[in-house]
Design an enzyme around this catalytic site. Structure first.
Site, PDB file in Angstrom:
ATOM      1  N   ARG A 176       0.846  -1.190   0.000  1.00  0.00           N
ATOM      2  CA  ARG A 176       0.000   0.000   0.000  1.00  0.00           C
ATOM      3  C   ARG A 176       0.884   1.244   0.000  1.00  0.00           C
ATOM      4  NH1 ARG A 176      -0.286   1.301   5.537  1.00  0.00           N
ATOM      5  NH2 ARG A 176      -2.088   2.615   5.262  1.00  0.00           N
ATOM      6  N   ARG A 180      -3.556  10.134   2.774  1.00  0.00           N
ATOM      7  CA  ARG A 180      -4.548  10.629   3.744  1.00  0.00           C
ATOM      8  C   ARG A 180      -5.389  11.711   3.095  1.00  0.00           C
ATOM      9  NH1 ARG A 180      -0.561  12.077   8.389  1.00  0.00           N
ATOM     10  NH2 ARG A 180       0.117   9.979   8.922  1.00  0.00           N
ATOM     11  N   ARG A 254      20.227  -3.428   2.452  1.00  0.00           N
ATOM     12  CA  ARG A 254      20.613  -2.122   1.943  1.00  0.00           C
ATOM     13  C   ARG A 254      21.320  -1.390   3.071  1.00  0.00           C
ATOM     14  NH1 ARG A 254      16.816   1.507   0.862  1.00  0.00           N
ATOM     15  NH2 ARG A 254      15.130   0.301   1.755  1.00  0.00           N
ATOM     16  N   ARG A 285      17.675  12.132   1.509  1.00  0.00           N
ATOM     17  CA  ARG A 285      17.126  13.120   2.431  1.00  0.00           C
ATOM     18  C   ARG A 285      18.243  13.883   3.131  1.00  0.00           C
ATOM     19  NH1 ARG A 285      14.159   9.278   6.947  1.00  0.00           N
ATOM     20  NH2 ARG A 285      15.738   7.647   6.921  1.00  0.00           N
ATOM     21  N   GLU A 308      21.831  11.845   3.381  1.00  0.00           N
ATOM     22  CA  GLU A 308      21.721  10.379   3.443  1.00  0.00           C
ATOM     23  C   GLU A 308      21.669   9.811   2.030  1.00  0.00           C
ATOM     24  OE1 GLU A 308      18.869   8.944   6.419  1.00  0.00           O
ATOM     25  OE2 GLU A 308      18.159   7.534   4.906  1.00  0.00           O
ATOM     26  N   TYR A 356      13.060  -5.649   9.507  1.00  0.00           N
ATOM     27  CA  TYR A 356      13.134  -4.273   9.972  1.00  0.00           C
ATOM     28  C   TYR A 356      12.288  -4.142  11.227  1.00  0.00           C
ATOM     29  CZ  TYR A 356      12.879   0.620  10.653  1.00  0.00           C
ATOM     30  OH  TYR A 356      12.966   1.847  11.259  1.00  0.00           O
ATOM     31  N   ASP A 358      11.214  -1.257  14.207  1.00  0.00           N
ATOM     32  CA  ASP A 358      11.338   0.045  14.844  1.00  0.00           C
ATOM     33  C   ASP A 358      11.790  -0.183  16.284  1.00  0.00           C
ATOM     34  OD1 ASP A 358      10.856   2.188  13.122  1.00  0.00           O
ATOM     35  OD2 ASP A 358       8.694   1.820  13.127  1.00  0.00           O
TER      36      ASP A 358
HETATM   37  P1  FDA Z   1      20.824  -2.859  16.610  1.00  0.00           P
HETATM   38  O1  FDA Z   1      21.356  -2.977  15.239  1.00  0.00           O
HETATM   39  O2  FDA Z   1      20.483  -1.521  17.115  1.00  0.00           O
HETATM   40  O3  FDA Z   1      21.876  -3.497  17.615  1.00  0.00           O
HETATM   41  C1  FDA Z   1      22.618  -4.654  17.328  1.00  0.00           C
HETATM   42  C2  FDA Z   1      23.977  -4.512  17.985  1.00  0.00           C
HETATM   43  O4  FDA Z   1      24.661  -5.755  17.901  1.00  0.00           O
HETATM   44  C3  FDA Z   1      24.871  -3.485  17.315  1.00  0.00           C
HETATM   45  O5  FDA Z   1      25.294  -2.544  18.262  1.00  0.00           O
HETATM   46  C4  FDA Z   1      26.030  -4.310  16.775  1.00  0.00           C
HETATM   47  O6  FDA Z   1      27.272  -3.611  16.811  1.00  0.00           O
HETATM   48  C5  FDA Z   1      26.032  -5.477  17.730  1.00  0.00           C
HETATM   49  N1  FDA Z   1      26.692  -6.678  17.189  1.00  0.00           N
HETATM   50  C6  FDA Z   1      26.460  -7.285  15.999  1.00  0.00           C
HETATM   51  N2  FDA Z   1      27.262  -8.346  15.832  1.00  0.00           N
HETATM   52  C7  FDA Z   1      28.013  -8.435  16.958  1.00  0.00           C
HETATM   53  C8  FDA Z   1      29.043  -9.315  17.394  1.00  0.00           C
HETATM   54  N3  FDA Z   1      29.483 -10.333  16.625  1.00  0.00           N
HETATM   55  N4  FDA Z   1      29.607  -9.117  18.612  1.00  0.00           N
HETATM   56  C9  FDA Z   1      29.194  -8.086  19.401  1.00  0.00           C
HETATM   57  N5  FDA Z   1      28.240  -7.215  19.019  1.00  0.00           N
HETATM   58  C10 FDA Z   1      27.653  -7.381  17.830  1.00  0.00           C
HETATM   59  N6  FDA Z   1      13.355   2.968  14.736  1.00  0.00           N
HETATM   60  C11 FDA Z   1      12.381   3.801  15.206  1.00  0.00           C
HETATM   61  O7  FDA Z   1      11.608   3.394  16.076  1.00  0.00           O
HETATM   62  N7  FDA Z   1      12.292   5.081  14.732  1.00  0.00           N
HETATM   63  C12 FDA Z   1      13.138   5.569  13.794  1.00  0.00           C
HETATM   64  O8  FDA Z   1      13.013   6.717  13.387  1.00  0.00           O
HETATM   65  C13 FDA Z   1      14.152   4.697  13.292  1.00  0.00           C
HETATM   66  N8  FDA Z   1      15.015   5.137  12.354  1.00  0.00           N
HETATM   67  C14 FDA Z   1      15.924   4.281  11.816  1.00  0.00           C
HETATM   68  C15 FDA Z   1      16.775   4.729  10.820  1.00  0.00           C
HETATM   69  C16 FDA Z   1      17.696   3.869  10.261  1.00  0.00           C
HETATM   70  C17 FDA Z   1      18.596   4.363   9.172  1.00  0.00           C
HETATM   71  C18 FDA Z   1      17.745   2.516  10.696  1.00  0.00           C
HETATM   72  C19 FDA Z   1      18.689   1.550  10.066  1.00  0.00           C
HETATM   73  C20 FDA Z   1      16.933   2.083  11.712  1.00  0.00           C
HETATM   74  C21 FDA Z   1      16.014   2.959  12.283  1.00  0.00           C
HETATM   75  N9  FDA Z   1      15.197   2.549  13.317  1.00  0.00           N
HETATM   76  C22 FDA Z   1      14.233   3.400  13.798  1.00  0.00           C
HETATM   77  C23 FDA Z   1      15.268   1.172  13.838  1.00  0.00           C
HETATM   78  C24 FDA Z   1      16.157   1.032  15.063  1.00  0.00           C
HETATM   79  O9  FDA Z   1      17.468   1.404  14.753  1.00  0.00           O
HETATM   80  C25 FDA Z   1      16.046  -0.446  15.480  1.00  0.00           C
HETATM   81  O10 FDA Z   1      14.777  -0.699  15.981  1.00  0.00           O
HETATM   82  C26 FDA Z   1      16.978  -0.833  16.538  1.00  0.00           C
HETATM   83  O11 FDA Z   1      18.273  -0.559  16.109  1.00  0.00           O
HETATM   84  C27 FDA Z   1      16.818  -2.318  16.796  1.00  0.00           C
HETATM   85  O12 FDA Z   1      17.643  -2.694  17.807  1.00  0.00           O
HETATM   86  P2  FDA Z   1      18.435  -4.051  17.759  1.00  0.00           P
HETATM   87  O13 FDA Z   1      18.959  -4.234  19.133  1.00  0.00           O
HETATM   88  O14 FDA Z   1      17.607  -5.121  17.189  1.00  0.00           O
HETATM   89  O15 FDA Z   1      19.604  -3.845  16.686  1.00  0.00           O
END
Ligand code: FDA
Length: 385
Positions: A176, A180, A254, A285, A308, A356, A358
């Site tokens: 979708r 709005r 990506r 952006r 970005e 993905y 949030d």
């Molecule tokens: P996250 O990726 O944050 O953490 C994983 C960690 O594991 C990292 O610190 C990494 O270094 C570590 N790691 C990986 N392998 C490892 C290893 N072998 N040994 C030790 N450490 C290791 N959400 C939202 O609510 N509003 C928003 O506006 C946005 N905007 C946004 C923009 C962009 C560009 C992205 C990519 C993402 C967002 N998000 C978001 C999503 C948000 O970033 C996401 O929900 C959280 O990062 C998820 O948390 P995690 O703990 O799952 O992963």
């Protein structure tokens, strides 16, 4: 490593929520391993040193949720400002509110329309393509919002995001395209929204600040893995394919490139985020971080912006958004089977599950994981011991 009840790999919102709950609620001694030099995963932010402006180091992070449990949990560690996200897009030298709403439609077609008129116009333009027969993303988008709005607001942006012409992208990528038919241009519809008053990193540090949690930065789990006792449960939030040494192939992601600049002006663009829809502007952006915190006392003669750019990730790039092609899904299926066979390792978070999430979703799924899996697992082991 023998002295810990749980090892959490990754200090993003998923890992820290698990660690915090395991320590404070289950009384477990938790070791958090973090590969990077800072905690917080992609939500990490820091003050740009010359201006003091808080910069979201991995792209703009806006907190929003309708989940009351998550909201109450988050409020244990931080208060929130009343920030409400609104986004604008520049197309052909003109500026429009996003996501597409009545204001966007009236401005684009250059006349005042009531909701029913706008709805009828879009429906008429969308008739050009039968939805069920849409063979690619372009056709699907036209079947949803019509060609004029598609060409202005979707084509160029999507092309830049995927580095692929939308006629070569799968129709399924979009189900979708929200339109709005009101002048409401708030980006999110959630019950709760705001930014952490003292910044993301303060919030994240408070989560990790518990006497039973030890956080080791600059520590890759795979370097320590041979020393991890087999009996210690591991909660792994790193990339799923990396855990299995890519034996089933690589999952597609990506990534984003960010270009940060400090400018000698108090206001560069008048808004926190402006999208650029034209294909010939290379960035997708521009963020201007001062606008996320109008309540703060930031310098009035300087500002920080971040352009970005989007592209496909190689193995050494930060994985940001799952590409999720049919090929990725079949690889994922095979890794999921392997993951299910691991007896003492749990996979979570956006990288560990290849989806993905949030921030509020990462926190919610971590809370549920602790309730439904970690707590019973630790209880059973306690009983066994
Ligand atoms: P996250 O990726 O944050 O953490 C994983 C960690 O594991 C990292 O610190 C990494 O270094 C570590 N790691 C990986 N392998 C490892 C290893 N072998 N040994 C030790 N450490 C290791 N959400 C939202 O609510 N509003 C928003 O506006 C946005 N905007 C946004 C923009 C962009 C560009 C992205 C990519 C993402 C967002 N998000 C978001 C999503 C948000 O970033 C996401 O929900 C959280 O990062 C998820 O948390 P995690 O703990 O799952 O992963």
């Amino acid at each position: 490593l023998d002295s810990f009840d749980v090892i959490v790999v990754g200090s993003g919102f998923f890992g820290l929520t698990v660690a915090e709950q395991a320590a404070s609620r289950l009384g477990a001694r938790v070791l958090v391993l973090e590969r990077r030099g800072h905690l917080g995963g992609n939500a990490y932010s820091e003050r740009e040193p010359t201006t003091g402006i808080e910069v979201h180091a991995y792209g703009a992070h806006l907190f929003h949720t309708s989940n009351t449990r998550v909201w109450e949990y988050a409020n244990r560690f931080t208060t929130f400002t009343g920030y409400q996200h609104r986004v604008y897009t520049v197309v052909g030298g003109r500026v429009f509110p996003m996501p597409i709403n009545l204001g966007t439609i009236c401005a684009y077609f250059g006349r005042h329309m009531r909701p029913d008129e706008a709805r009828a116009l879009v429906a008429e333009q969308a008739r050009e393509v039968e939805r069920a027969e849409a063979a690619n993303l372009e056709q699907k988008a036209i079947s949803l919002i019509g060609r004029p709005l598609y060409e202005a607001f979707v084509r160029g942006y999507t092309h830049k995001q995927w580095q692929t012409d939308p006629t070569e992208l799968a129709a399924e990528i979009i189900t979708r395209l929200p339109v709005r038919y009101t002048f409401d241009n708030r980006y999110f519809n959630d019950t709760y929204e705001g930014l952490p008053t003292d910044g993301y990193t303060t919030w994240l540090r408070r989560m990790a600040d518990h006497p039973r949690i030890e956080l080791r930065l600059n520590t890759d789990y795979f370097d320590l893995r041979p020393a991890v006792p087999e009996s210690t449960p591991v909660v792994y939030t790193g990339p799923l394919d990396r855990y299995f040494d890519y034996c089933e192939g690589e999952l597609g992601w990506r990534t984003l490139d960010f270009e940060q600049e400090v400018l000698e002006t108090g206001d560069f663009q008048g808004a926190p985020v402006i999208n650029y829809g034209d294909a010939d502007v290379p960035w997708t952006r521009i963020h201007e971080f001062r606008h996320f915190h109008p309540e703060r006392d930031y310098p009035t003669d300087r500002t920080v912006i971040m352009r970005e750019y989007s592209r496909c990730a190689g193995r050494d790039d930060e994985p940001y958004y799952p590409v999720n092609t049919p090929c990725d899904r079949s690889i994922l299926e095979r890794y999921r089977k392997r993951a299910a066979q691991e007896r003492n390792v749990f996979f979570g978070g956006r990288l560990g599950t290849y989806q993905y999430l949030d921030m509020h979703m990462a926190i919610a799924s971590a809370l549920t994981f602790v309730d439904n899996q970690l707590e019973p697992h630790l209880r059973d082991r306690g009983a066994a011991a």
